[in-house]
Enzyme design. Structure first.
Site, PDB file in Angstrom:
ATOM      1  N   GLU A 174       3.370   4.308   2.148  1.00 55.95           N
ATOM      2  CA  GLU A 174       4.333   3.683   1.229  1.00 55.95           C
ATOM      3  C   GLU A 174       3.918   3.910  -0.232  1.00 55.95           C
ATOM      4  O   GLU A 174       4.758   3.951  -1.114  1.00 55.95           O
ATOM      5  CB  GLU A 174       4.430   2.178   1.497  1.00 55.95           C
ATOM      6  CG  GLU A 174       4.958   1.858   2.896  1.00 55.95           C
ATOM      7  CD  GLU A 174       6.434   1.565   2.952  1.00 55.95           C
ATOM      8  OE1 GLU A 174       6.923   0.897   2.046  1.00 55.95           O
ATOM      9  OE2 GLU A 174       7.092   2.012   3.915  1.00 55.95           O
ATOM     10  N   CYS A 195      11.983   2.437  14.652  1.00 52.68           N
ATOM     11  CA  CYS A 195      10.817   1.686  14.200  1.00 52.68           C
ATOM     12  C   CYS A 195      10.118   1.203  15.460  1.00 52.68           C
ATOM     13  O   CYS A 195      10.737   0.529  16.292  1.00 52.68           O
ATOM     14  CB  CYS A 195      11.275   0.503  13.349  1.00 52.68           C
ATOM     15  SG  CYS A 195       9.961  -0.644  12.897  1.00 52.68           S
TER      16      CYS A 195
HETATM   17  N1  DGL Z   1       8.285   1.753  10.844  1.00 54.00           N
HETATM   18  C1  DGL Z   1       7.285   0.909  11.422  1.00 54.00           C
HETATM   19  C2  DGL Z   1       6.893   1.389  12.830  1.00 54.00           C
HETATM   20  O1  DGL Z   1       7.281   2.477  13.262  1.00 54.00           O
HETATM   21  C3  DGL Z   1       6.048   0.801  10.574  1.00 54.00           C
HETATM   22  C4  DGL Z   1       6.225   0.140   9.268  1.00 54.00           C
HETATM   23  C5  DGL Z   1       6.146  -1.353   9.313  1.00 54.00           C
HETATM   24  O2  DGL Z   1       5.080  -1.919   9.613  1.00 54.00           O
HETATM   25  O3  DGL Z   1       7.170  -1.960   9.013  1.00 54.00           O
HETATM   26  O4  DGL Z   1       6.184   0.674  13.510  1.00 54.00           O
END
Ligand code: DGL
Length: 279
Positions: free
Chosen positions: A162, A77
């Site tokens: 999403e 993430c």
């Molecule tokens: N998975 C997150 C990222 O790669 C994006 C989703 C979120 O904002 O939680 O930044």
């Protein structure tokens, strides 16, 4: 014969589903290991949250993955990598003193991305949190000091993914809007990095609006390749990893909902279990 001393798992963490795009690439190149995925869907998205909140949530997730037998955790993430990784590595890991480690997705990408540009101009698309942290320009300049880096926050893109609006009028509008903004910042950009694990799902729409000659780069393959290299260099961790080719999936929210969405990101049917962190 199964080596009884090799019981360690590789943890893969994301705020929700996006990390599954990275896990897909990792599992494709390193299928032999035991993976435990955790999506903090109950608290996603992380993109607009404060530094403190993202750090606190990420640390809780990492500690839970360690408690489940993970020797290595990948923060798949960008927002967690940008806002929590450094503090976890510098403050929390040294207190454990048990050899477990946490890696992010930003460093492997920034080591590489500057070598793709011919014009010397790179564009970064990410969440508001990732962009505000300035992690990408700072890290890219360590490896490629002369590369010009422009960023654009795309607050709607995670919601589009999403909610499975990957194509159509809504996706067209927001994707085009943010791409135009990015290219207005620097018309020389010839390489665009999708610095959010959700964005590869929007690739068809992104490609519709990216002018010819501009490369669009996703992170999954880069992170997977760097992990292969990391495990060769860190035998003290690799030797602890189970070789039973298992994939476990967990979420902090409803498992059935997770299962319905997750296959889109991972490319195969998933059966997740709901877990409570800190319990
Ligand atoms: N998975 C997150 C990222 O790669 C994006 C989703 C979120 O904002 O939680 O930044």
């Amino acid at each position: 014969m199964v080596d009884q001393s090799r019981t360690g798992k590789i943890g893969i963490f994301d705020s929700g589903y996006g990390g599954l795009t990275v896990m897909r690439k990792i599992v494709d190149v390193l299928p032999q290991y035991h993976y435990l995925y955790l999506g903090d869907n109950a608290r996603a998205p992380y993109g607009n949250r404060s530094f403190e909140a993202v750090y606190h949530y990420t640390l809780e997730a990492v500690n839970w993955l360690f408690s489940q037998g993970c020797e290595l955790v990948i923060l798949a993430c960008n927002t967690a990598s940008a806002k929590a990784l450094r503090q976890i590595q510098q403050t929390d890991l040294p207190l454990r003193n048990d050899g477990k480690n946490v890696l992010g997705v930003i460093r492997p990408t920034t080591e590489f991305i500057g070598s793709l540009t011919q014009t010397g101009s790179v564009g970064i698309l990410g969440t508001a949190g990732t962009v505000k942290s300035d992690s990408y320009p700072i890290e890219i300049h360590k490896f490629f000091p002369n590369v010009k880096v422009s960023q654009e926050a795309c607050p709607m893109w995670v919601y589009l993914v999403e909610h499975n609006h990957l194509e159509g009028d809504g996706a067209d509008y927001f994707v085009n809007h943010n791409l135009e903004n990015l290219l207005r910042k620097d018309a020389e950009i010839d390489t665009i990095l999708l610095a959010c694990t959700h964005y590869p799902l929007l690739l068809n729409t992104i490609k519709k609006f990216v002018p010819e000659g501009i490369k669009v780069v996703s992170q999954g393959e880069i992170v997977a390749e760097r992990l292969v290299d990391y495990l060769i260099r860190h035998q003290e961790i690799e030797r602890k990893l189970s070789l039973d080719s298992t994939r476990e999936f967990t979420t902090t929210d409803d498992a059935e909902t997770f299962n319905q969405h997750a296959s889109l990101f991972f490319g195969e049917q998933i059966f997740a279990q709901q877990v409570v962190l800190g319990a």
